[in-house]
Design an enzyme around this catalytic site. Structure first.
Site, PDB file in Angstrom:
ATOM      1  N   HIS A  12       0.368   4.656  -0.133  1.00 27.28           N
ATOM      2  CA  HIS A  12      -0.538   5.080  -1.201  1.00 27.28           C
ATOM      3  C   HIS A  12      -1.857   5.529  -0.589  1.00 27.28           C
ATOM      4  CE1 HIS A  12      -1.622   0.847  -0.630  1.00 27.28           C
ATOM      5  NE2 HIS A  12      -2.723   1.024  -1.330  1.00 27.28           N
TER       6      HIS A  12
ATOM      7  N   HIS B 257      -5.166   4.644  -0.793  1.00 22.24           N
ATOM      8  CA  HIS B 257      -6.372   3.859  -0.513  1.00 22.24           C
ATOM      9  C   HIS B 257      -6.783   3.942   0.954  1.00 22.24           C
ATOM     10  CE1 HIS B 257      -5.896   1.149  -4.330  1.00 22.24           C
ATOM     11  NE2 HIS B 257      -6.408   2.329  -4.597  1.00 22.24           N
TER      12      HIS B 257
ATOM     13  N   ASP C 163      -7.909   1.932   3.120  1.00 25.77           N
ATOM     14  CA  ASP C 163      -7.458   0.928   4.088  1.00 25.77           C
ATOM     15  C   ASP C 163      -5.959   1.053   4.370  1.00 25.77           C
ATOM     16  OD1 ASP C 163      -6.828  -0.001   1.504  1.00 25.77           O
ATOM     17  OD2 ASP C 163      -6.918  -2.101   2.121  1.00 25.77           O
ATOM     18  N   HIS C 164      -5.378   2.184   3.971  1.00 32.59           N
ATOM     19  CA  HIS C 164      -3.985   2.489   4.301  1.00 32.59           C
ATOM     20  C   HIS C 164      -3.828   3.860   4.964  1.00 32.59           C
ATOM     21  CE1 HIS C 164      -2.027  -0.930   2.124  1.00 32.59           C
ATOM     22  NE2 HIS C 164      -3.252  -0.967   1.632  1.00 32.59           N
TER      23      HIS C 164
ATOM     24  N   HIS D 106      -0.064  -0.389  -8.718  1.00 28.42           N
ATOM     25  CA  HIS D 106      -1.293  -0.573  -7.936  1.00 28.42           C
ATOM     26  C   HIS D 106      -2.042   0.747  -7.884  1.00 28.42           C
ATOM     27  CE1 HIS D 106      -3.970  -2.284  -4.949  1.00 28.42           C
ATOM     28  NE2 HIS D 106      -3.689  -1.288  -4.122  1.00 28.42           N
TER      29      HIS D 106
ATOM     30  N   ASP E  34       0.911  -2.224  -1.011  1.00 28.97           N
ATOM     31  CA  ASP E  34       0.182  -3.198  -1.824  1.00 28.97           C
ATOM     32  C   ASP E  34       0.868  -3.468  -3.157  1.00 28.97           C
ATOM     33  OD1 ASP E  34      -1.725  -3.378   0.141  1.00 28.97           O
ATOM     34  OD2 ASP E  34      -3.314  -2.383  -0.988  1.00 28.97           O
TER      35      ASP E  34
ATOM     36  N   HIS F 142      -1.275  -7.021   3.481  1.00 28.56           N
ATOM     37  CA  HIS F 142      -2.451  -7.892   3.497  1.00 28.56           C
ATOM     38  C   HIS F 142      -2.051  -9.358   3.683  1.00 28.56           C
ATOM     39  CE1 HIS F 142      -5.596  -5.008   2.239  1.00 28.56           C
ATOM     40  NE2 HIS F 142      -4.618  -4.439   1.540  1.00 28.56           N
TER      41      HIS F 142
END
Length: 244
Positions: free
Chosen positions: A55, A57, A59-60, A117, A136, A174
């Protein structure tokens, strides 16, 4: 044979390296940053030829561009991600949807659409290898926040995952296990399997150990979101977890 390496980055993220010894191919899954991922690959004599994003975001996908730039030295890197989020992931070379597949050597990963998400979130399921990269969407004893989707979508995702074989190994992104487990105990205090697992997680975290990957069988027994009986129950649990 496939090998999976866990790379802890940022505060609680995990990036995964997937390596096929037969073809000497390596994939980075959801690289939040580049340097630790490149270092981990180089330490093993591997070169990253693909990135699979679940996805959009940051942090990905934050490491996409730098890994792709570094890969020019060894022939390049193809970045794959969800078609529904292509406008938000500017580094994609290939977009995929439900029913598409990606490959590492002779190993095939089916793309699963698992929105909730984020609106276009996907997962990668290597059925023959019993491996599932979920980003996530699913966590050890938890599920992702409903930023762009609905509880009904997440309930459907949990049902799809629960239908997979028990020994499917789940690689989430995570280290949320301890907080998830403590919350879950408040919801299912009589779940003996959950109590045992939380105790084991507390011990592992006190030693500084990671608690993922997990498995579908373990989640089916101890994940209160996967165990929810209906959409309303999942929604109530997710709202309470967000407020905790």
């Amino acid at each position: 044979m496939l090998e999976v390496v866990r790379i802890p980055v940022l505060n609680d993220n995990y990036v995964w390296l997937l390596h096929d010894g037969a073809s000497d191919e390596t994939v980075a899954i959801d690289p939040a940053v580049a340097e630790p991922v490149l270092q981990a690959a180089a330490a093993r004599g591997w070169t990253i030829g693909q990135i699979w994003n679940t996805h959009w975001h940051g942090d990905h996908v934050g490491g996409n561009a730098a890994i792709k730039a570094a890969a020019e030295a060894w022939g390049g890197c193809i970045i794959t991600g969800p078609a529904a989020e292509a406008e938000k992931i500017g580094t994609l070379d290939r977009t995929v949807v439900e029913g598409d597949s990606v490959r590492i050597g002779d190993h095939v990963a089916a793309v699963m659409a698992v929105p909730a998400h984020t609106a276009g979130h996907i997962a990668y399921h290597l059925a023959d290898d019993q491996i599932l990269f979920v980003g996530d969407t699913l966590f050890a004893m938890g599920c992702g926040r409903l930023f762009e989707g609905t509880a009904a979508q997440m309930f459907s995702n949990m049902a799809r995952f629960a239908a997979l074989p028990d020994d499917t190994i789940v690689y989430c992104a995570h280290e949320y296990t301890l907080s998830n487990g403590r919350f879950a105990l408040g919801v299912e205090p009589g779940n003996a399997a959950l109590a045992r697992r939380v105790a084991a997680v507390e011990a592992a975290r006190s030693r500084g150990e990671a608690t993922v990957p997990t498995s579908i069988g373990l989640e089916r027994d101890t994940n209160i979101f996967m165990r929810a009986r209906n959409v309303a129950e999942l929604a109530e649990r997710r709202a309470a977890k967000d407020a905790a």
